[in-house]
Design a protein around this motif. Structure first.
Motif, short mmCIF file in Angstrom:
data_model
loop_
_atom_site.label_atom_id
_atom_site.label_comp_id
_atom_site.label_asym_id
_atom_site.label_seq_id
_atom_site.Cartn_x
_atom_site.Cartn_y
_atom_site.Cartn_z
N GLN A 92 31.72 51.88 46.08
CA GLN A 92 31.94 51.41 44.72
C GLN A 92 33.43 51.20 44.45
O GLN A 92 33.83 50.22 43.84
N ALA A 102 37.30 42.95 43.53
CA ALA A 102 37.23 41.96 42.45
C ALA A 102 38.52 41.14 42.32
O ALA A 102 38.49 39.92 42.42
N PHE A 140 36.83 46.43 30.58
CA PHE A 140 35.59 45.82 31.04
C PHE A 140 34.48 46.86 31.10
O PHE A 140 34.71 47.96 31.60
N LYS A 147 31.17 48.75 32.55
CA LYS A 147 30.71 48.97 33.92
C LYS A 147 29.31 48.39 34.10
O LYS A 147 28.55 48.27 33.14
N ILE A 148 29.01 48.05 35.33
CA ILE A 148 27.65 47.66 35.65
C ILE A 148 26.80 48.92 35.50
O ILE A 148 27.15 49.97 36.06
N HIS A 175 33.14 47.83 37.57
CA HIS A 175 33.24 47.05 36.33
C HIS A 175 32.78 45.62 36.59
O HIS A 175 32.65 45.19 37.74
N ILE A 176 32.55 44.89 35.48
CA ILE A 176 31.94 43.56 35.61
C ILE A 176 32.91 42.54 36.20
O ILE A 176 32.53 41.40 36.45
N ILE A 217 31.70 40.54 39.13
CA ILE A 217 30.78 39.42 38.85
C ILE A 217 31.59 38.19 38.42
O ILE A 217 31.37 37.08 38.90
N ILE A 218 32.56 38.43 37.51
CA ILE A 218 33.42 37.33 37.06
C ILE A 218 34.11 36.70 38.27
O ILE A 218 34.14 35.48 38.43
N GLY A 244 39.91 45.69 34.16
CA GLY A 244 38.80 46.41 34.77
C GLY A 244 39.17 47.77 35.31
O GLY A 244 38.46 48.75 35.11
#
Lengths: 387, 310
Positions: free
Chosen positions: A75, A82, A203, A205-206, A212-213, A216-217, A280
């Motif tokens: 993680q 990211a 941001f 978190k998932i 953090h998202i 995805i971005i 994030g």
């Protein structure tokens, strides 16, 4: 200079980098040798260096895997990945056009400091989603703006962009520190640092993870960049320009505009990476802080053959190596800059393997002509002496 | 505060020399390399290797001369990377240069951490080569003419490089290798050998520059201590277009901009250190913007030579 003679860092898509190969297995083997073997050789060589310093390489790399992948390590690695994806895309955009944007550190820090310095105000006064959007745009604009002078100098006068971007990078680092000590200084502490963003304004978190998202971005943006580079006429024109600015002129590509667009896009993606990283993960910035991701991900974007899509697994590998390596270095009492050595070795092995592959493609000898002649004359002379 | 006190002017001149001399030495090396068509982007790393070696040897032998020699020697050794990979095999000079920079930064800071991070030793001052008579001149004499002897060696080396590049046959070959390697090849010269020697000479000077920085300018080694001096040397080289007088001049201007910053700190003017650190690079950028057209590189710079291609 023919195009086949230039080394393997030019704009070659993944599909045309492999030689016409007979079978699937052979293609895989070639892909393995060209893309994975440099990593293995570099890790082996750095292991020897570790041995020479009296540390156990197996223990060190075991720790790298333990901290980088096991437990919650994966993680942490994904959180690191990211910004790296966006950063890598920024480098690739410039490198594909054979533009050496080496001022990435200044672009990243300037984007980051503006985002993290203004975030406390914006996230309080605006809806969170709107604030994030403005901040990310701001980071991208700051990063892009910092490439403007090199871009114009290159487009207008052909001034070498390596020196201009490098020099401006140092200026950018200085301005960042000034901003942290000046307007963005956290008034509650004496240490030069910005205000710490409250966790609920960062941001989200998932659900069910610490990730953090931003990842995805980053993935969405990177896929868009990949689409633009490989599936649009702009991408094609960019590749033509990168392969030969002269022929680009002949097919009617506006070279100065291309240079400026590529530089701005490159800087913007790097500034965007900083925004995602700040919003994030970090949430504040200290003076003289410089993660210097740029130099360390260079070999991986080259190994990905400057393909944005292919850079994802390579950058993921680096994220694990760096996340685990930072903690593993502490564990074995090693300076954390040891990772720089590993990265440098990857670059060198990659270049050599690329050279051998190129010679194979051309059906030439692996030795440079001068050396071959010298060796040949040595052998024939010996033969002549002992008939 | 009175700007013209003796201590003040001496500090100014000393700071000026400490900043400009390592840059000058490194730029001499970069000039030889670039004139021959080899862009040494790894100069930052070579300087760090040279500085570290000089530091270690001087600590061990207590002799600045041995330290400087060791720095120059290690500079030659590390430039072998560039020689073998870029000149002999023709690999991309920018990639290899970046790799050498990363390797230099990484290796030296790892080694420093291993050996000296707890003791952080410092070196004494080098024994000055005082010039009789001249060093007795007040103010100026103390700072210029009592500089450690390497200062004079540097000026001598600059003259030597000028002589080599402009007055000798080999200098002509070096410039031909950078301008038009095909014609050098056609006239019976050896492009690869010429470039190889130029790279080794470049390594010598870069290593010496790093050694000067560690031993004389700062008196110690700290990880990543070059802080862009190597990159600045590349800029100086590109602005100078191979003219040694310009290399000397540009290095001195850079040193001046560093010294102005240092001296401002001594006055009551309250300027953040960040601005002072940034100032030299701003000067370089302003110069580049103003004289963008004069930042010129040899046509064959960065391109590996292979016979028969154009």
């Amino acid at each position: 200079m023919t195009t086949t003679e230039t080394q393997g860092i030019e704009a070659r898509g993944p599909e045309n980098s492999a030689r016409p190969a007979s079978g699937m297995g052979r293609r895989l083997a070639i892909g393995f040798i060209r893309n994975v073997l440099p990593l293995i050789l570099a890790i082996a060589t750095s292991g020897i260096l570790l041995l020479a310093m009296g540390k156990s390489p197996s223990f060190f790399y075991g720790e790298v895997i333990r901290f980088g992948l096991m437990g919650s390590g994966w993680q942490r690695s994904l959180v690191m990945l990211a910004p790296l994806l966006l950063y890598g895309a920024g480098l690739i955009v410039a490198f594909r056009g054979k533009l050496w944007n080496l001022g990435y550190e200044g672009q990243y820090l300037l984007g980051g400091v503006l985002v993290v310095g203004l975030a406390p105000y914006l996230t309080q006064s605006l809806p969170l989603v709107l604030a994030f959007a403005i901040l990310m745009l701001l980071g991208a604009m700051a990063g892009g703006a910092w490439t403007f002078i090199p871009a114009v100098l290159k487009a207008r006068f052909g001034t070498n962009e390596i020196v201009t971007t490098l020099m401006l990078s140092f200026v950018g680092i200085g301005i960042t520190n000034m901003l942290i000590r000046g307007p963005f200084q956290n008034p509650d502490v004496t240490v030069p640092q910005t205000q710490v963003m409250p966790l609920d304004t960062m941001f989200p978190k998932i659900p069910g993870s610490k990730i953090h998202i931003g990842i995805i971005i980053a993935l969405i943006v990177v896929l868009i960049v990949h689409y633009v580079l490989t599936r649009t006429s702009f991408g094609l024109r960019l590749d033509v320009y990168g392969a030969s600015p002269k022929s680009a002129l002949h097919v009617g590509i506006n070279a100065p505009r291309m240079v400026i667009v590529l530089f701005l896009a490159s800087g913007a993606l790097i500034g965007f990476a900083a925004a995602v990283d700040m919003l994030g993960l970090w949430g504040n910035m200290r003076a003289n802080w410089n993660p210097a991701y740029g130099s360390e991900i260079l070999p991986f974007v080259f190994l990905a053959r400057l393909s944005v899509l292919a850079s994802i697994p390579f950058l993921a590998f680096y994220a694990v190596l760096a996340t685990g390596g930072a903690l593993a270095s502490q564990d074995v009492g090693l300076d954390s800059h040891f990772m720089l050595v590993v990265v440098a070795l990857i670059l060198m092995f990659m270049s050599v393997i690329e050279y051998i592959g190129m010679k194979r493609d051309l059906g030439q000898s692996y030795l440079p002509p001068g050396l071959r002649k010298a060796l040949a004359s040595l052998l024939t002379r010996r033969k002549a002496r002992n008939p | 505060m009175d700007l013209l006190t003796v201590a003040f002017v001496s500090a100014f001149i000393a700071g000026f020399l400490a900043a400009s001399m390592p840059l000058l030495v490194a730029s001499l090396g970069e000039t030889i390399g670039e004139q021959s068509g080899v862009l040494n982007l790894g100069i930052e790393g070579v300087m760090l290797f040279g500085g570290y070696a000089a530091f270690v040897v001087t600590l061990a032998t207590d002799s600045f001369a041995w330290g400087l020699l060791a720095g120059a020697g290690v500079g030659i050794l590390t430039s072998l990377f560039l020689l073998v990979l870029s000149v002999l095999l023709g690999l991309n000079q920018i990639v290899i240069g970046l790799a050498v920079t990363l390797l230099g930064g990484g290796m030296t800071s790892v080694l420093y951490f291993e050996n000296y991070s707890k003791s952080t030793p410092r070196l004494g001052k080098g024994s000055p080569l005082a010039i009789p008579g001249l060093s007795d001149i007040p103010v100026v004499g103390d700072s210029i003419f009592s500089q450690p002897s390497i200062f004079w060696v540097v000026l001598f080396l600059a003259a030597g490089v000028w002589w080599l590049l402009t007055k000798t046959n080999f200098g002509l070959q070096i410039r031909a290798a950078g301008q038009n390697p095909n014609s050098l090849d056609a006239s019976g010269g050896n492009v690869v050998a010429t470039r190889a020697v130029a790279v080794l000479l470049g390594g010598f000077f870069s290593g010496l520059g790093g050694a000067y920085l560690a031993l004389i300018s700062t008196g110690t080694f700290t990880p990543f201590m070059t802080q862009g001096v190597g990159y600045t040397a590349i800029v100086v080289t590109m602005l100078a277009r191979g003219r040694i007088s310009w290399v000397v001049g540009a290095s001195l201007v850079f040193g001046l901009s560093v010294a102005v910053g240092t001296v401002i700190q001594l006055t009551s003017i309250n300027l953040p250190t960040d601005i002072i650190k940034m100032f030299p690079f701003v000067v370089v950028i302003v110069v580049l913007v103003l004289f963008a057209r004069s930042a010129y590189v040899p046509p064959a710079l960065g391109l590996p030579y292979s016979r028969g291609t154009r």
